[in-house]
Design a protein around this motif. Structure first.
Motif, PDB file in Angstrom:
ATOM      1  N   GLN A  13       0.822  -1.206   0.000  1.00  0.00           N
ATOM      2  CA  GLN A  13       0.000   0.000   0.000  1.00  0.00           C
ATOM      3  C   GLN A  13       0.860   1.262   0.000  1.00  0.00           C
ATOM      4  O   GLN A  13       1.970   1.289   0.531  1.00  0.00           O
ATOM      5  N   GLY A  14       0.318   2.294  -0.627  1.00  0.00           N
ATOM      6  CA  GLY A  14       0.938   3.609  -0.615  1.00  0.00           C
ATOM      7  C   GLY A  14      -0.100   4.643  -0.196  1.00  0.00           C
ATOM      8  O   GLY A  14      -1.306   4.435  -0.354  1.00  0.00           O
ATOM      9  N   PHE A  15       0.398   5.751   0.338  1.00  0.00           N
ATOM     10  CA  PHE A  15      -0.490   6.782   0.872  1.00  0.00           C
ATOM     11  C   PHE A  15      -0.028   8.162   0.418  1.00  0.00           C
ATOM     12  O   PHE A  15       1.173   8.427   0.350  1.00  0.00           O
ATOM     13  N   LEU A  16      -0.977   9.003   0.109  1.00  0.00           N
ATOM     14  CA  LEU A  16      -0.692  10.397  -0.220  1.00  0.00           C
ATOM     15  C   LEU A  16      -1.688  11.268   0.532  1.00  0.00           C
ATOM     16  O   LEU A  16      -2.896  11.043   0.459  1.00  0.00           O
ATOM     17  N   VAL A  17      -1.160  12.236   1.274  1.00  0.00           N
ATOM     18  CA  VAL A  17      -2.002  13.146   2.038  1.00  0.00           C
ATOM     19  C   VAL A  17      -1.599  14.581   1.708  1.00  0.00           C
ATOM     20  O   VAL A  17      -0.421  14.944   1.804  1.00  0.00           O
ATOM     21  N   VAL A  18      -2.573  15.376   1.286  1.00  0.00           N
ATOM     22  CA  VAL A  18      -2.377  16.817   1.097  1.00  0.00           C
ATOM     23  C   VAL A  18      -3.070  17.511   2.254  1.00  0.00           C
ATOM     24  O   VAL A  18      -4.292  17.464   2.390  1.00  0.00           O
ATOM     25  N   ASP A  19      -2.283  18.133   3.116  1.00  0.00           N
ATOM     26  CA  ASP A  19      -2.819  18.779   4.314  1.00  0.00           C
ATOM     27  C   ASP A  19      -3.349  20.176   4.025  1.00  0.00           C
ATOM     28  O   ASP A  19      -4.360  20.591   4.577  1.00  0.00           O
ATOM     29  N   ARG A  20      -2.654  20.906   3.135  1.00  0.00           N
ATOM     30  CA  ARG A  20      -3.028  22.290   2.871  1.00  0.00           C
ATOM     31  C   ARG A  20      -2.439  22.719   1.527  1.00  0.00           C
ATOM     32  O   ARG A  20      -1.338  22.296   1.170  1.00  0.00           O
ATOM     33  N   LEU A  21      -3.166  23.563   0.805  1.00  0.00           N
ATOM     34  CA  LEU A  21      -2.664  24.153  -0.432  1.00  0.00           C
ATOM     35  C   LEU A  21      -2.400  25.637  -0.232  1.00  0.00           C
ATOM     36  O   LEU A  21      -3.149  26.317   0.457  1.00  0.00           O
ATOM     37  N   VAL A  22      -1.315  26.111  -0.809  1.00  0.00           N
ATOM     38  CA  VAL A  22      -1.046  27.542  -0.919  1.00  0.00           C
ATOM     39  C   VAL A  22      -0.726  27.809  -2.384  1.00  0.00           C
ATOM     40  O   VAL A  22       0.155  27.168  -2.952  1.00  0.00           O
ATOM     41  N   ARG A  23      -1.464  28.696  -2.988  1.00  0.00           N
ATOM     42  CA  ARG A  23      -1.365  28.962  -4.428  1.00  0.00           C
ATOM     43  C   ARG A  23      -1.590  27.680  -5.235  1.00  0.00           C
ATOM     44  O   ARG A  23      -1.023  27.484  -6.304  1.00  0.00           O
ATOM     45  N   GLY A  24      -2.409  26.787  -4.689  1.00  0.00           N
ATOM     46  CA  GLY A  24      -2.772  25.569  -5.384  1.00  0.00           C
ATOM     47  C   GLY A  24      -1.765  24.447  -5.314  1.00  0.00           C
ATOM     48  O   GLY A  24      -1.937  23.423  -5.978  1.00  0.00           O
ATOM     49  N   VAL A  25      -0.712  24.607  -4.509  1.00  0.00           N
ATOM     50  CA  VAL A  25       0.373  23.631  -4.497  1.00  0.00           C
ATOM     51  C   VAL A  25       0.732  23.254  -3.060  1.00  0.00           C
ATOM     52  O   VAL A  25       0.626  24.075  -2.146  1.00  0.00           O
ATOM     53  N   ALA A  26       1.155  22.013  -2.871  1.00  0.00           N
ATOM     54  CA  ALA A  26       1.636  21.536  -1.572  1.00  0.00           C
ATOM     55  C   ALA A  26       2.973  20.827  -1.761  1.00  0.00           C
ATOM     56  O   ALA A  26       3.244  20.251  -2.816  1.00  0.00           O
ATOM     57  N   SER A  27       3.803  20.869  -0.725  1.00  0.00           N
ATOM     58  CA  SER A  27       5.156  20.324  -0.797  1.00  0.00           C
ATOM     59  C   SER A  27       5.373  19.288   0.292  1.00  0.00           C
ATOM     60  O   SER A  27       4.925  19.462   1.432  1.00  0.00           O
ATOM     61  N   GLY A  28       6.055  18.203  -0.058  1.00  0.00           N
ATOM     62  CA  GLY A  28       6.406  17.203   0.940  1.00  0.00           C
ATOM     63  C   GLY A  28       6.984  15.962   0.299  1.00  0.00           C
ATOM     64  O   GLY A  28       6.565  15.546  -0.782  1.00  0.00           O
ATOM     65  N   GLY A  29       7.947  15.342   0.949  1.00  0.00           N
ATOM     66  CA  GLY A  29       8.668  14.222   0.375  1.00  0.00           C
ATOM     67  C   GLY A  29       7.882  12.925   0.342  1.00  0.00           C
ATOM     68  O   GLY A  29       6.769  12.816   0.858  1.00  0.00           O
ATOM     69  N   LEU A  30       8.484  11.933  -0.298  1.00  0.00           N
ATOM     70  CA  LEU A  30       7.931  10.588  -0.412  1.00  0.00           C
ATOM     71  C   LEU A  30       8.875   9.620   0.281  1.00  0.00           C
ATOM     72  O   LEU A  30      10.048   9.532  -0.067  1.00  0.00           O
ATOM     73  N   ARG A  31       8.358   8.924   1.288  1.00  0.00           N
ATOM     74  CA  ARG A  31       9.186   7.956   2.007  1.00  0.00           C
ATOM     75  C   ARG A  31       8.777   6.534   1.664  1.00  0.00           C
ATOM     76  O   ARG A  31       7.646   6.286   1.211  1.00  0.00           O
ATOM     77  N   MET A  32       9.683   5.602   1.904  1.00  0.00           N
ATOM     78  CA  MET A  32       9.395   4.183   1.714  1.00  0.00           C
ATOM     79  C   MET A  32      10.007   3.425   2.874  1.00  0.00           C
ATOM     80  O   MET A  32      11.221   3.489   3.107  1.00  0.00           O
ATOM     81  N   ARG A  33       9.159   2.763   3.612  1.00  0.00           N
ATOM     82  CA  ARG A  33       9.637   1.921   4.711  1.00  0.00           C
ATOM     83  C   ARG A  33       8.593   0.865   5.021  1.00  0.00           C
ATOM     84  O   ARG A  33       7.389   1.089   4.857  1.00  0.00           O
TER      85      ARG A  33
END
Length: 387
Positions: A13-33
């Motif tokens: 399984q993989g997960f993606l969460v967008v907590d908040r947008l500013v100017r329509g964009v969100a930033s955050g890395g992708l981890r694997m463990r």
């Protein structure tokens, strides 16, 4: 926004969460463990919102984005891991193209993310931010040039985060008027973040007396040869024990936690310090280079006995900020400029956080949350609440 994806080939399984947008964009890395969960990714995404907000400078070219995070429940050493990564990115491709800018995190390198993104049909893992750039061609060239910079054989992108963590620790020592030569450090994890942090602290004059990797803890009360250990690492941050000196000791994996040191740097996994093992900590400061390494109940107990936890949302925010400082043009593709800008920004942020904590009579984490609560409405008023 939350996405849970199941790989049709492996069942991972993989997960993606967008907590908040500013100017329509969100930033955050992708981890694997192995063991990564949706709740973990939710917490990391919220942390990214905070990291972005804490670096808001109305005069800067870099305007903070919203917060997001991705995670894949798979051991990155698994032979099937790369295929899972490609299929995950292919599945969330529309989000990466339009909303989520991502990059390396725990278990993944930027080279691997870039290769998988290309195979998934993406222009770039950060292409969602391109419409916000004044000159996309120049900005992309500047970031590519920055990633090509090496210092002592190590990429600038692998060093700048550790520079920020080290400067955070040094700022705390300076406030306490503790000379660097009198401070000892123990580091959990000798990968990108932990290794760079150990290097910068050692070069500042602190004695790194313990480092931990998957094989255990390497310790020396007189100080380890950090450069030799870094040179003996593999791609996962595991040290070849043949590089140890006769005076270096091999101890159990959790021995770093109880090392006789003033500063502990958990720089590996989340949830490393809990209510039970926090009792072994004798350090005065815990500097969170990893994301969420200290559980809330552990932090409460540590604070009660005078141990200060410098929170991840402050301490390890330098890597993310460096990407955007470079892309938006606040700094150029130059190592000395990047280190100087990072040191100045992190020292200012740590001092502001600790001052707020002292004023409010709270922990540094609560102070960081308060600073974010002050800044998010300001950012929203300027750029909109829901876009």
């Amino acid at each position: 926004m939350s996405i849970t994806w199941t790989d049709h080939v492996t069942g991972r399984q993989g997960f993606l969460v967008v907590d908040r947008l500013v100017r329509g964009v969100a930033s955050g890395g992708l981890r694997m463990r192995a063991g990564c969960t949706l709740d973990e990714v939710i917490g990391l995404a919220r942390g990214m919102t905070m990291k972005e907000a804490l670096h808001y400078d109305p005069q800067g070219r870099y305007i903070p984005l919203g917060g997001a995070k991705g995670g894949i429940d798979c051991d990155p050493r698994d032979p099937a891991a790369y295929g899972v990564l490609v299929r995950f990115l292919r599945a969330v491709r529309p989000t990466v193209e339009n909303v989520w800018t991502t990059g390396e995190d725990l278990g993944l390198t930027q080279d691997l993310v870039d290769r998988a993104a290309a195979e998934a049909g993406l222009v770039s893992s950060i292409q969602a931010v391109y419409p916000l750039l004044d000159d996309e061609t120049a900005a992309r060239r500047r970031l590519a040039d920055a990633f090509a910079v090496e210092v002592d054989g190590i990429g600038l992108d692998e060093l700048v985060g550790g520079c920020g963590v080290a400067e955070s620790a040094l700022a705390a020592l300076d406030r306490a008027q503790l000379p660097y030569r009198e401070a000892r450090v123990a580091v959990q994890g000798l990968g990108t973040m932990g290794g760079a942090t150990a290097r910068f602290l050692s070069r500042a004059g602190l004695a790194v007396v313990a480092v931990a990797d998957v094989k255990g803890t390497i310790a020396n009360p007189d100080g380890l040869d950090v450069e030799a250990l870094l040179a003996a690492r593999d791609a996962y941050g595991t040290v070849d024990r043949a590089a140890l000196r006769p005076s270096d000791a091999e101890l159990p994996g959790d021995a770093w936690l109880s090392a006789e040191a003033e500063v502990l740097v958990p720089a590996a996994v989340s949830y490393a310090i809990d209510a039970a093992n926090q009792e072994a900590v004798t350090a005065r400061w815990i500097v969170e280079a990893a994301n969420m390494p200290v559980l809330p109940e552990a932090e409460e107990a540590l604070a009660a006995r005078g141990v200060t936890v410098l929170p991840d949302v402050v301490v390890n925010s330098g890597t993310n900020a460096w990407w955007w400082w470079t892309l938006f043009g606040d700094i150029g593709p130059d190592a000395e400029q990047a280190f100087a800008y990072t040191r100045r920004a992190m020292r200012t942020l740590v001092d502001r956080t600790l001052t707020r904590a002292e004023t409010d009579g709270t922990t540094p984490r609560a102070a960081a949350h308060a600073l974010v609560a002050d800044r998010l409405p300001v950012i929203a008023e300027r750029f909109g609440w829901y876009r």
